[in-house]
Scaffold this motif. Structure first.
Motif, mmCIF file in Angstrom:
data_model
loop_
_atom_site.group_PDB
_atom_site.id
_atom_site.type_symbol
_atom_site.label_atom_id
_atom_site.label_comp_id
_atom_site.label_asym_id
_atom_site.label_seq_id
_atom_site.Cartn_x
_atom_site.Cartn_y
_atom_site.Cartn_z
ATOM 1 N N ILE A 1 0.926 -1.061 -0.062
ATOM 2 C CA ILE A 1 -0.088 -0.005 -0.043
ATOM 3 C C ILE A 1 0.882 1.332 -0.065
ATOM 4 O O ILE A 1 1.599 1.309 0.711
ATOM 5 N N PRO A 2 0.888 2.095 -0.996
ATOM 6 C CA PRO A 2 1.578 3.124 -0.997
ATOM 7 C C PRO A 2 1.424 4.162 0.263
ATOM 8 O O PRO A 2 0.243 4.570 0.528
ATOM 9 N N THR A 3 2.474 4.643 1.011
ATOM 10 C CA THR A 3 2.153 5.299 2.251
ATOM 11 C C THR A 3 3.279 6.431 2.089
ATOM 12 O O THR A 3 4.204 6.510 1.134
ATOM 13 N N SER A 4 3.192 7.345 3.165
ATOM 14 C CA SER A 4 4.106 8.440 3.328
ATOM 15 C C SER A 4 5.376 7.995 3.793
ATOM 16 O O SER A 4 5.223 6.911 4.709
#
Lengths: 217, 217
Positions: B110-113
């Motif tokens: 999941i793309p996250t910061s």
């Protein structure tokens, strides 16, 4: 919020007296808690936003179109060029009241199974912040030339409208809110600029003075 | 899971001895806990699935393409016509090990910061199950004529391959797993039918016998 790069957290009328427990859980996210603000009510929390979308588990809401998360993301992206936008979540126990939802420009529901339609706050916020992040919504989006009307200004306008229309005997003093909410919603839908909202507000100040004069003569 | 209409939960090697705490939290979701299964390891948990996507917070994984959630949903939908598919989550503390990820057909992140890339299990599962639900993935998807190879059969094949290739001195006995994982991955990519996987398995049984005969003469 930290997972998806968001940091502006405002609690409205929190029941919670201490965030000590949250501090222990907020691994690498203490900047969110440190920057957290507390507002006395939802109107106060949203006052400098131009757009707010409230969340509900109800897929039917009288007089309102309940958006899907994807539709809401689209709206948030469009509105974010006019100023600050907000995602609003209700308390864990009861969610958002009708009164709170009326403070929001739009309403969204996460489609869920009929077996258990009500999501935990932590999980519904994870889903929606993920979608915000995917939509490319950043806390520092560029703002267009004509800034949108702040919900604080629209709130002040609604209050002024209420007073004037009660005095003018247009609103039912026993239950003024429903009709007022309807009127307020149309102004929210109109996507006023801040200048236009202030114009309306000044207009109602004049109206109030005129109505008061009329009543005293 | 209940929010999005899913019910098949398998715990692999759980540390947890009692689910009493979960029972209190699982409002209208006790059917998920009642149907929960416990597997001795991940291979056992996935044995009747034809496809499994593991989750990781690492966006780079040697030798593997890390899918986005949306790409993974597409794959899950495609593969679900071949048989059962699985979403695999790691433990709260360490996530999935390389060994566990090697048991999965694909891997997603999941793309996250960058500020806080690691998500809580409850929240990453909420995001992904929401996307599954939006993708229209239902627990009872129609299955095509030629059922896909079960990961259990592929696992048995990998074990047989390992034994034979060690005996044949193809694999390094000190570190056989890396090369073996690579070979296994190619078979996963080939999207074998169950019949084809069984054919391979039988082939390696014969090979093993032949190699053993060769060693003893």
């Amino acid at each position: 919020m930290a997972n998806f790069g968001y940091s502006r957290l405002i609690l409205s009328e929190p029941v919670l007296k201490s965030i000590e427990g949250a501090e222990r859980l907020a691994v690498k996210s203490d900047f969110v808690l440190r920057g957290m603000e507390v507002a006395s009510d939802l109107g106060e929390a949203l006052k400098d936003c131009v757009y707010a979308v409230g969340t509900t588990s109800r897929t039917q809401l009288k007089g309102r179109t309940v958006l899907t998360p994807e539709e809401a993301m689209q709206r948030l992206a469009e509105e974010s060029v006019r100023g600050r936008v907000a995602l609003v979540f209700g308390g864990e126990q009861r969610g958002m009241s009708d009164e709170d939802l009326a403070r929001c420009t739009d309403v969204l529901a996460i489609p869920t199974s009929a077996v258990q339609p009500s999501m935990n706050l932590a999980q519904s916020s994870a889903v929606l912040l993920y979608l915000c992040h995917r939509q490319g919504l950043t806390p520092t989006a560029a703002v267009e030339a004509a800034p949108g009307a702040k919900l604080g200004t629209l709130g002040a306008l609604a209050k002024r409208m209420r007073d004037v229309m009660l005095r003018a005997e247009f609103l039912n003093p026993q239950a003024p809110q429903h009709v007022l909410n309807e009127l307020e919603q149309t102004l929210m839908r109109a996507r006023l600029t801040q200048r236009e909202a202030e114009l309306w507000l000044t207009a109602f100040k004049h109206l109030e003075r005129a109505v008061t004069r009329g009543a005293s003569t």
